[in-house]
Design a protein around this motif. Structure first.
Motif, PDB file in Angstrom:
ATOM      1  N   MET A   1       1.571  -0.834   0.546  1.00  0.00           N
ATOM      2  CA  MET A   1      -0.129  -0.020  -0.244  1.00  0.00           C
ATOM      3  C   MET A   1       0.945   1.196   0.144  1.00  0.00           C
ATOM      4  SD  MET A   1      -2.938  -1.005  -0.235  1.00  0.00           S
ATOM      5  CE  MET A   1      -3.684   0.749   0.775  1.00  0.00           C
ATOM      6  N   ARG A   2       1.775   1.021   1.051  1.00  0.00           N
ATOM      7  CA  ARG A   2       2.489   2.477   1.112  1.00  0.00           C
ATOM      8  C   ARG A   2       3.938   2.572  -0.753  1.00  0.00           C
ATOM      9  NH1 ARG A   2       6.846   2.334   6.467  1.00  0.00           N
ATOM     10  NH2 ARG A   2       6.696   3.775   5.201  1.00  0.00           N
ATOM     11  N   ILE A   3       3.844   1.574  -1.554  1.00  0.00           N
ATOM     12  CA  ILE A   3       4.777   2.371  -3.154  1.00  0.00           C
ATOM     13  C   ILE A   3       3.805   1.849  -3.289  1.00  0.00           C
ATOM     14  CG2 ILE A   3       5.644   0.443  -4.528  1.00  0.00           C
ATOM     15  CD1 ILE A   3       6.667  -2.053  -2.374  1.00  0.00           C
ATOM     16  N   LYS A   4       2.552   1.616  -3.947  1.00  0.00           N
ATOM     17  CA  LYS A   4       0.786   2.515  -4.434  1.00  0.00           C
ATOM     18  C   LYS A   4       1.387   3.666  -3.520  1.00  0.00           C
ATOM     19  CE  LYS A   4      -2.756   2.256  -7.078  1.00  0.00           C
ATOM     20  NZ  LYS A   4      -3.474   3.304  -6.464  1.00  0.00           N
ATOM     21  N   SER A   5       1.318   3.993  -2.432  1.00  0.00           N
ATOM     22  CA  SER A   5       0.769   5.779  -2.526  1.00  0.00           C
ATOM     23  C   SER A   5       2.158   6.357  -2.904  1.00  0.00           C
ATOM     24  CB  SER A   5       1.003   5.342  -0.941  1.00  0.00           C
ATOM     25  OG  SER A   5       0.514   6.644  -1.008  1.00  0.00           O
ATOM     26  N   MET A   6       3.260   5.858  -2.790  1.00  0.00           N
ATOM     27  CA  MET A   6       4.622   6.928  -3.456  1.00  0.00           C
ATOM     28  C   MET A   6       4.119   6.865  -4.700  1.00  0.00           C
ATOM     29  SD  MET A   6       7.640   5.876  -5.047  1.00  0.00           S
ATOM     30  CE  MET A   6       7.340   4.117  -5.166  1.00  0.00           C
ATOM     31  N   PHE A   7       3.785   5.681  -5.959  1.00  0.00           N
ATOM     32  CA  PHE A   7       3.767   6.013  -6.979  1.00  0.00           C
ATOM     33  C   PHE A   7       2.271   7.095  -7.034  1.00  0.00           C
ATOM     34  CE2 PHE A   7       5.974   1.484  -7.534  1.00  0.00           C
ATOM     35  CZ  PHE A   7       6.969   2.963  -8.737  1.00  0.00           C
TER      36      PHE A   7
ATOM     37  N   GLU B   1       1.815  12.103 -19.470  1.00  0.00           N
ATOM     38  CA  GLU B   1       0.769  13.127 -19.154  1.00  0.00           C
ATOM     39  C   GLU B   1      -0.413  12.755 -18.347  1.00  0.00           C
ATOM     40  OE1 GLU B   1      -1.188  13.732 -23.370  1.00  0.00           O
ATOM     41  OE2 GLU B   1       0.963  14.265 -23.808  1.00  0.00           O
ATOM     42  N   ASP B   2      -0.357  11.550 -17.912  1.00  0.00           N
ATOM     43  CA  ASP B   2      -1.685  10.318 -17.147  1.00  0.00           C
ATOM     44  C   ASP B   2      -1.096   9.790 -16.037  1.00  0.00           C
ATOM     45  OD1 ASP B   2      -3.329   9.697 -16.537  1.00  0.00           O
ATOM     46  OD2 ASP B   2      -4.137   8.433 -18.263  1.00  0.00           O
ATOM     47  N   ASN B   3      -1.590   9.936 -14.748  1.00  0.00           N
ATOM     48  CA  ASN B   3      -1.056   9.053 -13.809  1.00  0.00           C
ATOM     49  C   ASN B   3      -1.452   7.818 -13.433  1.00  0.00           C
ATOM     50  OD1 ASN B   3      -0.599   7.907 -10.965  1.00  0.00           O
ATOM     51  ND2 ASN B   3      -0.804  10.223 -10.096  1.00  0.00           N
ATOM     52  N   TYR B   4      -0.611   6.974 -14.275  1.00  0.00           N
ATOM     53  CA  TYR B   4      -0.700   5.844 -13.833  1.00  0.00           C
ATOM     54  C   TYR B   4      -0.832   4.897 -12.771  1.00  0.00           C
ATOM     55  CZ  TYR B   4       0.461   6.487 -19.477  1.00  0.00           C
ATOM     56  OH  TYR B   4       0.774   6.559 -20.699  1.00  0.00           O
ATOM     57  N   ALA B   5      -0.534   5.366 -12.235  1.00  0.00           N
ATOM     58  CA  ALA B   5      -1.140   4.678 -10.437  1.00  0.00           C
ATOM     59  C   ALA B   5      -2.275   4.907 -10.164  1.00  0.00           C
ATOM     60  CB  ALA B   5       0.407   5.148  -9.776  1.00  0.00           C
ATOM     61  N   ARG B   6      -2.874   5.889 -10.698  1.00  0.00           N
ATOM     62  CA  ARG B   6      -3.921   6.239  -9.821  1.00  0.00           C
ATOM     63  C   ARG B   6      -5.474   5.721 -10.800  1.00  0.00           C
ATOM     64  NH1 ARG B   6      -4.778   8.992  -5.779  1.00  0.00           N
ATOM     65  NH2 ARG B   6      -2.916  10.790  -5.654  1.00  0.00           N
ATOM     66  N   LYS B   7      -4.698   4.650 -11.901  1.00  0.00           N
ATOM     67  CA  LYS B   7      -5.528   4.009 -12.800  1.00  0.00           C
ATOM     68  C   LYS B   7      -6.290   2.437 -12.460  1.00  0.00           C
ATOM     69  CE  LYS B   7      -4.450   6.091 -16.751  1.00  0.00           C
ATOM     70  NZ  LYS B   7      -6.328   6.829 -17.587  1.00  0.00           N
ATOM     71  N   PHE B   8      -5.435   2.141 -11.011  1.00  0.00           N
ATOM     72  CA  PHE B   8      -5.848   0.925 -10.479  1.00  0.00           C
ATOM     73  C   PHE B   8      -5.866   1.191  -8.911  1.00  0.00           C
ATOM     74  CE2 PHE B   8      -1.288   0.636  -9.851  1.00  0.00           C
ATOM     75  CZ  PHE B   8      -1.841  -0.567  -8.595  1.00  0.00           C
ATOM     76  N   SER B   9      -7.357   0.165  -8.497  1.00  0.00           N
ATOM     77  CA  SER B   9      -7.281   0.163  -6.911  1.00  0.00           C
ATOM     78  C   SER B   9      -6.764  -1.046  -6.526  1.00  0.00           C
ATOM     79  CB  SER B   9      -8.385   0.756  -6.371  1.00  0.00           C
ATOM     80  OG  SER B   9      -9.223   0.268  -6.498  1.00  0.00           O
ATOM     81  N   MET B  10      -5.852  -0.949  -5.072  1.00  0.00           N
ATOM     82  CA  MET B  10      -5.793  -1.585  -4.684  1.00  0.00           C
ATOM     83  C   MET B  10      -6.937  -3.234  -4.154  1.00  0.00           C
ATOM     84  SD  MET B  10      -2.119  -1.130  -4.120  1.00  0.00           S
ATOM     85  CE  MET B  10      -1.294  -2.642  -3.333  1.00  0.00           C
ATOM     86  N   SER B  11      -6.333  -4.002  -5.136  1.00  0.00           N
ATOM     87  CA  SER B  11      -7.481  -5.126  -4.053  1.00  0.00           C
ATOM     88  C   SER B  11      -7.080  -5.608  -3.212  1.00  0.00           C
ATOM     89  CB  SER B  11      -7.235  -6.011  -5.382  1.00  0.00           C
ATOM     90  OG  SER B  11      -5.991  -7.087  -5.634  1.00  0.00           O
ATOM     91  N   LYS B  12      -8.414  -7.117  -2.562  1.00  0.00           N
ATOM     92  CA  LYS B  12      -8.574  -7.486  -1.428  1.00  0.00           C
ATOM     93  C   LYS B  12      -6.965  -8.979  -2.063  1.00  0.00           C
ATOM     94  CE  LYS B  12     -12.978  -6.098  -0.094  1.00  0.00           C
ATOM     95  NZ  LYS B  12     -14.017  -7.222   0.038  1.00  0.00           N
ATOM     96  N   GLU B  13      -7.194  -8.623  -2.743  1.00  0.00           N
ATOM     97  CA  GLU B  13      -5.599  -9.800  -2.772  1.00  0.00           C
ATOM     98  C   GLU B  13      -4.573  -9.269  -1.398  1.00  0.00           C
ATOM     99  OE1 GLU B  13      -4.176  -9.769  -6.641  1.00  0.00           O
ATOM    100  OE2 GLU B  13      -6.209  -9.870  -7.547  1.00  0.00           O
ATOM    101  N   LEU B  14      -4.656  -8.207  -1.540  1.00  0.00           N
ATOM    102  CA  LEU B  14      -3.402  -8.332  -0.234  1.00  0.00           C
ATOM    103  C   LEU B  14      -3.288  -7.942   0.896  1.00  0.00           C
ATOM    104  CD1 LEU B  14      -1.873  -4.263  -2.113  1.00  0.00           C
ATOM    105  CD2 LEU B  14      -0.823  -6.315  -2.160  1.00  0.00           C
ATOM    106  N   GLU B  15      -4.654  -8.053   1.393  1.00  0.00           N
ATOM    107  CA  GLU B  15      -4.996  -8.733   3.009  1.00  0.00           C
ATOM    108  C   GLU B  15      -5.086 -10.363   3.119  1.00  0.00           C
ATOM    109  OE1 GLU B  15      -9.180  -7.862   2.756  1.00  0.00           O
ATOM    110  OE2 GLU B  15      -8.795  -5.820   2.601  1.00  0.00           O
TER     111      GLU B  15
END
Length: 77
Positions: free
Chosen positions: A43-49, A63-77
């Protein structure tokens, strides 16, 4: 340490697939031992991106923020 797969890439060459790969497959090496990341670190890596690409968009490196094009899934839990 966790983003070593893309550390030598220019920010404008990094795409969504690279960011997702780093977030979901990140690890660091502690000597010869591979240490996988926790959900919190991912989650912290994603936030940094998110912040990095917000800055890059603002300064017209990309031109675009690719990091905001996906959200963290429940796979991380």
């Amino acid at each position: 340490k966790y983003c070593h797969e893309i550390h030598d890439m220019c920010v404008r060459d990094v795409r969504l697939r690279h960011i997702k790969y780093v977030v979901y497959n990140s690890y660091k090496m502690d000597g010869d031992v591979r240490v996988d990341t926790t959900a919190n670190i991912k989650m912290r890596i994603k936030s940094m991106f998110n912040r990095l690409y917000d800055w890059a968009v603002e300064h017209e490196y990309v031109e675009d923020n690719y990091a905001r094009k996906f959200s963290m899934s429940k796979e991380l839990e």
